[in-house]
Scaffold this active site. Sequence first.
Site, PDB file in Angstrom:
ATOM      1  N   ASP A   1      69.750 -11.524 -59.155  1.00 14.97           N
ATOM      2  CA  ASP A   1      68.845 -12.636 -59.456  1.00 14.97           C
ATOM      3  C   ASP A   1      68.727 -12.871 -60.958  1.00 14.97           C
ATOM      4  O   ASP A   1      67.719 -13.399 -61.434  1.00 14.97           O
ATOM      5  CB  ASP A   1      67.454 -12.337 -58.886  1.00 14.97           C
ATOM      6  N   GLY A   2      69.722 -12.478 -61.689  1.00 21.68           N
ATOM      7  CA  GLY A   2      69.703 -12.657 -63.136  1.00 21.68           C
ATOM      8  C   GLY A   2      70.366 -11.482 -63.809  1.00 21.68           C
ATOM      9  O   GLY A   2      70.688 -10.472 -63.174  1.00 21.68           O
TER      10      GLY A   2
ATOM     11  N   SER B   1      66.775 -14.797 -66.101  1.00 20.45           N
ATOM     12  CA  SER B   1      66.069 -14.286 -64.926  1.00 20.45           C
ATOM     13  C   SER B   1      65.813 -15.468 -64.010  1.00 20.45           C
ATOM     14  O   SER B   1      65.134 -16.424 -64.394  1.00 20.45           O
ATOM     15  CB  SER B   1      64.745 -13.622 -65.312  1.00 20.45           C
ATOM     16  N   ARG B   2      66.381 -15.409 -62.799  1.00 23.34           N
ATOM     17  CA  ARG B   2      66.258 -16.550 -61.896  1.00 23.34           C
ATOM     18  C   ARG B   2      64.896 -16.600 -61.206  1.00 23.34           C
ATOM     19  O   ARG B   2      64.617 -17.546 -60.487  1.00 23.34           O
ATOM     20  CB  ARG B   2      67.385 -16.517 -60.861  1.00 23.34           C
ATOM     21  N   VAL B   3      64.077 -15.576 -61.408  1.00 22.03           N
ATOM     22  CA  VAL B   3      62.705 -15.620 -60.908  1.00 22.03           C
ATOM     23  C   VAL B   3      61.786 -16.264 -61.944  1.00 22.03           C
ATOM     24  O   VAL B   3      60.873 -17.014 -61.608  1.00 22.03           O
ATOM     25  CB  VAL B   3      62.217 -14.203 -60.553  1.00 22.03           C
TER      26      VAL B   3
END
Length: 586
Positions: free
Chosen positions: A417-418, A442-444
């Site tokens: 997720d990154g 960071s995809r969050v």
Amino acid sequence: MRAARSRLSAELRSAEEPTAGQLQRFEQFLAHTYKRKVPLRWEHDEALQDGFRLQVGSDVYDWTLDGRVRQFQDYLRQLEPGENDILPLMRQAVERWEPAPTPEEIGEVLTVDSDIATVGGLAHAQYGEILVFSSGVKGMVQDLRPKELSCILFGDSEEVSAGSMVRRTLKTAGMPVGEAYLGRVVDALGVPVDGKGPIQPEAFRPMEAPAPGILDRQPVNAPMETGLLAIDSMFPIGRGQRELIIGDRQTGKTAVAVDTILNQKGKDVVCIYVAIGQKTSSVAQLTENLARRGAMEYTIIVTAPAGASAALQYIAPYAGCALGEHFMHQGRDVLIVYDDLSKHAIAYRALSLLLERSPGREAYPGDVFYLHSRLLERSAHLSDELGGGSMTALPIVETQAGDVSAYIPTNIISITDGQIFLESDLFFAGQRPAVNVGLSVSRVGGDAQTKAMRSAAGAIRLELAQYREMEVFTQFSSDLDDATKRQLAYGQGLMRLLRQPQYAPFSQHQQVIALTAALAHVMQDVPLAQIDAFRAGLLACAEEEAQDLCRRIDMTGLLSPEDREEIVALARRFLEQFQGRKGQGD
């Protein structure tokens, strides 16, 4: 032991149907162990003539004769001679005891080559099943053919020879788990290697387990703070996230993971560090550093060193993941570090070539993507119905000359997720942690930050992007106007602020105070060489003069406009004192 599953059920298997009294005792055992009523059903199993086997979710309790004798033998071997006069007699009785002969499926070793044994005669063996050789060495089935199978060996291959006997266990590879593993160093099979004695497990979990489904998960919305200003401010990691740490050799990848472990002290987070293919001395040094700083109390180290077989290096991350799942399904938060998956892929490639599987790109087998996806997908933030536990994964991957487009790095980048990209040039220039702000992501994002951190970090990424662009544009210019010089000095100050010594993670209020002061341009006129001293002094001043503010930020995770004004005012007052001391030659 706490249960995290609302839909938890138990299955009792035996050859004979249990009586009503026996079922009642099983239900009492389940209620006591899992702190709730667990539905129990009985299944007929003709193979279990001498006892029963109870499975609760993925926890298995083996009360067959074979299982009880094995546990009793292990217990006796752990006792020191001379503890009791009867112990030698008990040992002698156990060694002479032989069970009644029962039909078993027996195979024969055909060939042994490195860590691979070819076995014939086990027509019903299944993929992933554990086999036991006559010497006691265990292996796992990895290749099935019409008249033979191949398995990887978990022990010394020299103890296995052609013609020796092999028996099935009807079990897949499992990992002993439990609270007793906290603070210990174990190998990939769960055997302690730290010289502190045996470990009594609570249960066993399969090393390979399906990842939680979509309905079993909830969004990643709670921060897993690393304590590193450069990461928490721009690339926040959430509980249940998978964030890749990637970079060349000796760029501080392990240091980032270790600081993250240190930052979990007092936060009720179980940390698991999986060392794959590392030197034993490096693992010992890391263990000592964690113990010296009080982090081993909540940490488990699983090691498969460079001297271990490829088979043990292959199963090590799955063993660590099984340990993490044990705590996650109890509703607890887990942080697991895989250091590193590059060596894991190399070990799997070696096994695959020995198994005569067709090589593909860079000689890796075609299923190398699945190798890591089925591991990392098991990290999740479970739904409230399953207890709300989480497992956050920090896989580490080593690149060659910064090439993130190689096979294994691109595979794992697409799974996670990154990524936190650590750059060699920044590292050697003294920027540590050497986080490349442009390639890291960071995809969050802000969902994994507290409101205080999100508010304090503000537009720091934009400010640094503008600084990098201006730095490249002006590096060949000799005549710069004052505004440009001031902008460059501000960017250099931000970069210097993000430098952080190892083993010194910041708390949330320390990060918020430093960022708020820096982005308010309070440090604009502080010389670069004095940024570290100014930051340390400012944080110490805040701890002394604004204790309520620090406590409020840590407890609520909020930063009100009044709090921001208080921080800026405090920073300006400290700046006057700091400049005054420097002016007096202090």
